[in-house]
Design an enzyme around this catalytic site. Sequence first.
Site, PDB file in Angstrom:
ATOM      1  N   TYR A 181       0.840  -1.206   0.000  1.00 31.39           N
ATOM      2  CA  TYR A 181       0.000   0.000   0.000  1.00 31.39           C
ATOM      3  C   TYR A 181       0.875   1.257   0.000  1.00 31.39           C
ATOM      4  O   TYR A 181       0.629   2.213  -0.723  1.00 31.39           O
ATOM      5  CB  TYR A 181      -0.916  -0.015   1.236  1.00 31.39           C
ATOM      6  CG  TYR A 181      -1.618   1.300   1.486  1.00 31.39           C
ATOM      7  CD1 TYR A 181      -2.609   1.755   0.616  1.00 31.39           C
ATOM      8  CD2 TYR A 181      -1.285   2.095   2.575  1.00 31.39           C
ATOM      9  CE1 TYR A 181      -3.242   2.972   0.841  1.00 31.39           C
ATOM     10  CE2 TYR A 181      -1.911   3.308   2.802  1.00 31.39           C
ATOM     11  CZ  TYR A 181      -2.884   3.745   1.936  1.00 31.39           C
ATOM     12  OH  TYR A 181      -3.511   4.953   2.146  1.00 31.39           O
ATOM     13  N   SER A 225      -3.014  13.512   7.585  1.00 28.83           N
ATOM     14  CA  SER A 225      -4.008  13.197   6.554  1.00 28.83           C
ATOM     15  C   SER A 225      -5.415  13.132   7.142  1.00 28.83           C
ATOM     16  O   SER A 225      -5.601  12.759   8.299  1.00 28.83           O
ATOM     17  CB  SER A 225      -3.650  11.836   5.946  1.00 28.83           C
ATOM     18  OG  SER A 225      -4.735  11.323   5.204  1.00 28.83           O
ATOM     19  N   GLN A 279      -4.551  17.970   6.452  1.00 27.66           N
ATOM     20  CA  GLN A 279      -4.908  17.774   5.035  1.00 27.66           C
ATOM     21  C   GLN A 279      -6.366  17.355   4.938  1.00 27.66           C
ATOM     22  O   GLN A 279      -6.813  16.464   5.659  1.00 27.66           O
ATOM     23  CB  GLN A 279      -4.009  16.697   4.405  1.00 27.66           C
ATOM     24  CG  GLN A 279      -4.369  16.352   2.974  1.00 27.66           C
ATOM     25  CD  GLN A 279      -5.294  15.148   2.868  1.00 27.66           C
ATOM     26  OE1 GLN A 279      -5.219  14.243   3.695  1.00 27.66           O
ATOM     27  NE2 GLN A 279      -6.191  15.140   1.888  1.00 27.66           N
ATOM     28  N   THR A 299      -6.568  18.698  -0.672  1.00 25.58           N
ATOM     29  CA  THR A 299      -6.099  17.824  -1.769  1.00 25.58           C
ATOM     30  C   THR A 299      -7.168  17.701  -2.841  1.00 25.58           C
ATOM     31  O   THR A 299      -8.307  17.322  -2.551  1.00 25.58           O
ATOM     32  CB  THR A 299      -5.716  16.440  -1.207  1.00 25.58           C
ATOM     33  OG1 THR A 299      -4.665  16.637  -0.257  1.00 25.58           O
ATOM     34  CG2 THR A 299      -5.247  15.508  -2.307  1.00 25.58           C
ATOM     35  N   ARG A 355      -5.051   0.822  -7.700  1.00 23.80           N
ATOM     36  CA  ARG A 355      -3.687   0.366  -7.396  1.00 23.80           C
ATOM     37  C   ARG A 355      -3.686  -1.147  -7.395  1.00 23.80           C
ATOM     38  O   ARG A 355      -4.219  -1.787  -6.483  1.00 23.80           O
ATOM     39  CB  ARG A 355      -3.240   0.934  -6.058  1.00 23.80           C
ATOM     40  CG  ARG A 355      -3.340   2.465  -6.115  1.00 23.80           C
ATOM     41  CD  ARG A 355      -3.054   3.159  -4.836  1.00 23.80           C
ATOM     42  NE  ARG A 355      -3.508   4.541  -4.951  1.00 23.80           N
ATOM     43  CZ  ARG A 355      -4.114   5.215  -3.988  1.00 23.80           C
ATOM     44  NH1 ARG A 355      -4.316   4.658  -2.805  1.00 23.80           N
ATOM     45  NH2 ARG A 355      -4.501   6.457  -4.197  1.00 23.80           N
ATOM     46  N   LYS A 390      -3.350  21.102  -2.912  1.00 23.84           N
ATOM     47  CA  LYS A 390      -2.401  20.036  -3.243  1.00 23.84           C
ATOM     48  C   LYS A 390      -2.929  19.167  -4.379  1.00 23.84           C
ATOM     49  O   LYS A 390      -4.076  18.714  -4.337  1.00 23.84           O
ATOM     50  CB  LYS A 390      -2.171  19.154  -2.005  1.00 23.84           C
ATOM     51  CG  LYS A 390      -1.279  17.946  -2.247  1.00 23.84           C
ATOM     52  CD  LYS A 390      -0.939  17.259  -0.930  1.00 23.84           C
ATOM     53  CE  LYS A 390      -0.019  16.070  -1.117  1.00 23.84           C
ATOM     54  NZ  LYS A 390      -0.701  14.871  -1.589  1.00 23.84           N
ATOM     55  N   HIS A 413       0.265  13.000  -6.514  1.00 24.82           N
ATOM     56  CA  HIS A 413      -0.092  12.050  -5.456  1.00 24.82           C
ATOM     57  C   HIS A 413       0.902  10.875  -5.424  1.00 24.82           C
ATOM     58  O   HIS A 413       0.541   9.734  -5.148  1.00 24.82           O
ATOM     59  CB  HIS A 413      -1.515  11.528  -5.689  1.00 24.82           C
ATOM     60  CG  HIS A 413      -2.332  11.379  -4.432  1.00 24.82           C
ATOM     61  ND1 HIS A 413      -3.255  12.288  -4.023  1.00 24.82           N
ATOM     62  CD2 HIS A 413      -2.360  10.397  -3.493  1.00 24.82           C
ATOM     63  CE1 HIS A 413      -3.828  11.880  -2.905  1.00 24.82           C
ATOM     64  NE2 HIS A 413      -3.296  10.729  -2.545  1.00 24.82           N
ATOM     65  N   ARG A 441      -0.008   7.857  -7.618  1.00 25.54           N
ATOM     66  CA  ARG A 441      -1.040   6.936  -7.120  1.00 25.54           C
ATOM     67  C   ARG A 441      -2.410   7.242  -7.706  1.00 25.54           C
ATOM     68  O   ARG A 441      -3.377   6.562  -7.409  1.00 25.54           O
ATOM     69  CB  ARG A 441      -1.116   7.021  -5.594  1.00 25.54           C
ATOM     70  CG  ARG A 441       0.141   6.518  -4.940  1.00 25.54           C
ATOM     71  CD  ARG A 441       0.211   6.933  -3.491  1.00 25.54           C
ATOM     72  NE  ARG A 441      -0.692   6.237  -2.613  1.00 25.54           N
ATOM     73  CZ  ARG A 441      -0.481   5.024  -2.114  1.00 25.54           C
ATOM     74  NH1 ARG A 441       0.596   4.366  -2.446  1.00 25.54           N
ATOM     75  NH2 ARG A 441      -1.333   4.458  -1.278  1.00 25.54           N
TER      76      ARG A 441
HETATM   77  C1  LIG Z   1       0.644   5.407   1.208  1.00 25.81           C
HETATM   78  C2  LIG Z   1       0.337   6.796   0.753  1.00 25.81           C
HETATM   79  C3  LIG Z   1      -0.797   7.437   1.258  1.00 25.81           C
HETATM   80  C4  LIG Z   1      -1.067   8.745   0.873  1.00 25.81           C
HETATM   81  N1  LIG Z   1      -2.148   9.384   1.422  1.00 25.81           N
HETATM   82  C5  LIG Z   1      -2.388  10.671   1.113  1.00 25.81           C
HETATM   83  C6  LIG Z   1      -3.441  11.373   1.760  1.00 25.81           C
HETATM   84  O1  LIG Z   1      -4.120  10.851   2.623  1.00 25.81           O
HETATM   85  N2  LIG Z   1      -3.654  12.658   1.384  1.00 25.81           N
HETATM   86  C7  LIG Z   1      -2.894  13.287   0.428  1.00 25.81           C
HETATM   87  O2  LIG Z   1      -3.133  14.452   0.118  1.00 25.81           O
HETATM   88  N3  LIG Z   1      -1.869  12.646  -0.177  1.00 25.81           N
HETATM   89  C8  LIG Z   1      -1.599  11.363   0.152  1.00 25.81           C
HETATM   90  N4  LIG Z   1      -0.551  10.725  -0.438  1.00 25.81           N
HETATM   91  C9  LIG Z   1       0.327  11.453  -1.368  1.00 25.81           C
HETATM   92  C10 LIG Z   1       1.482  12.105  -0.616  1.00 25.81           C
HETATM   93  O3  LIG Z   1       1.041  13.165   0.198  1.00 25.81           O
HETATM   94  C11 LIG Z   1       2.537  12.666  -1.586  1.00 25.81           C
HETATM   95  O4  LIG Z   1       1.907  13.494  -2.515  1.00 25.81           O
HETATM   96  C12 LIG Z   1       3.328  11.579  -2.304  1.00 25.81           C
HETATM   97  O5  LIG Z   1       3.563  10.495  -1.441  1.00 25.81           O
HETATM   98  C13 LIG Z   1       4.641  12.153  -2.816  1.00 25.81           C
HETATM   99  O6  LIG Z   1       5.358  11.198  -3.545  1.00 25.81           O
HETATM  100  P1  LIG Z   1       6.577  10.333  -2.925  1.00 25.81           P
HETATM  101  O7  LIG Z   1       5.966   9.407  -1.939  1.00 25.81           O
HETATM  102  O8  LIG Z   1       7.129   9.624  -4.118  1.00 25.81           O
HETATM  103  O9  LIG Z   1       7.544  11.277  -2.294  1.00 25.81           O
HETATM  104  C14 LIG Z   1      -0.241   9.409  -0.063  1.00 25.81           C
HETATM  105  C15 LIG Z   1       0.898   8.764  -0.553  1.00 25.81           C
HETATM  106  C16 LIG Z   1       1.195   7.481  -0.146  1.00 25.81           C
HETATM  107  C17 LIG Z   1       2.448   6.823  -0.664  1.00 25.81           C
END
Ligand SMILES: Cc1cc2nc3c(=O)[nH]c(=O)nc-3n(C[C@H](O)[C@H](O)[C@H](O)COP(=O)(O)O)c2cc1C
Length: 381
Positions: A24, A106, A127, A155, A164, A254, A278, A281
């Site tokens: 995840y 988050s 967030q 976001t 995913r 964001k 993101h 993702r």
């Molecule tokens: C497991 C996971 C959960 C995430 N959950 C959120 C979230 O709840 N809210 C959000 O705005 N971004 C979320 N993101 C995105 C991150 O805030 C961020 O944009 C991203 O991880 C940046 O890329 P990097 O992990 O390659 O540095 C999530 C990313 C991951 C990997």
Amino acid sequence: MTPASVLDYRALARRRLPHFLFEYLDGGSYAEVTMQRNVADLAALALRQRVLRDVSRIDLSTTLFGRSQSLPVALGPIGLAGLNARRGEVQAARAAAAAGVPFCLSTVSACTIAEVARGTTAPFWFQLYMIRDRAFLRDLLGQARDAGCTALVFTVDMPVPGSRYRDYRSGLAGAPGIGGTLRRFAQAAARPRWAWDVGVRGRPHSLGNVAPVLGGKSGLTDFFAWMRDNFDPSVTWRDLDFIRSEWRGPLIIKGILDADDARAAADIGAEGIVVSNHGGRQLDGVPSTARVLPAIAAAVGGRLTVLADGGIRSGLDVVRMLALGAHGVLLGRAWAYALAGAGEAGVGHVLQLIEAEMRVAMALTGITEISGIGPDTLADD
Ligand SMILES: Cc1cc2nc3c(=O)[nH]c(=O)nc-3n(C[C@H](O)[C@H](O)[C@H](O)COP(=O)(O)O)c2cc1C
């Protein structure tokens, strides 16, 4: 092994976390092309070495949204990060506070806003996702205000969730049912240290801020089903009026990847944006953030604070993002790997590593303060 880099913490996280939680955290959407681009495009940027420039004093501090911080870095929002270590978001928030950088909680955290506020002395960011139930949204914003949160990160790149594949393969996603639960249970049992420390001693597991709207359910598949049904795909720029009326502090949008959207964010008076896909993702196939950042920074960098994330795995990558025009960055997986690998101490260590790597990168590019990093910091090749 003593971890010496973010990638060492990734390896540790893989060994410590149940398979479904590591997948995840580590995975992206569809074929993971964008996720890989984020890392590869940053790594491909050559830094411009300069010499004989008195780099005996290097100042990494900066000011974001009116508050000074030790590094131009914040811990970005990671859903369910709190399951990576016992009451994990509290541990991460403490590590961020000790290092003098903001932590962003988050919406879909494992710990509540109030628990994180109780567990740390420094103010943190919150967030928000757009959720259909506006009364619930208003309540969350009230909790963030009462907790003294100093910025709201809204976001906007998840009106619908990207698929995913790894989550289906691991048993995390899919229809709620006993099959997935048993698979996850077996994977947790194969990680006894996690099972005891987080699974048993970390109780209660109530799925944090959204627990009150889950109707008494606390399973992970119920939680993902709730996200799918309750995130609001009808959201538009007009909804920002509602957010503004409920939130008086700095507003950071964001999930911006396009200069026109960045201008729209500046036009509605946002204090900041995060150039983000993101972490690869959501829409697989969109460009890396490194690729779109220069045009976005050129369009709005003088009007609001430009943050960026995606693929940052070292202090060198932070310098690269700043050279492309960001005022600061969010760490994503980097801090969550460290939390999984070694809890609060791991997150603190990763922040120290990032700081040390930034110092070396700045010394060898001949720069002594953050405002000195710019396009000239990159070699033309
Ligand atoms: C497991 C996971 C959960 C995430 N959950 C959120 C979230 O709840 N809210 C959000 O705005 N971004 C979320 N993101 C995105 C991150 O805030 C961020 O944009 C991203 O991880 C940046 O890329 P990097 O992990 O390659 O540095 C999530 C990313 C991951 C990997």
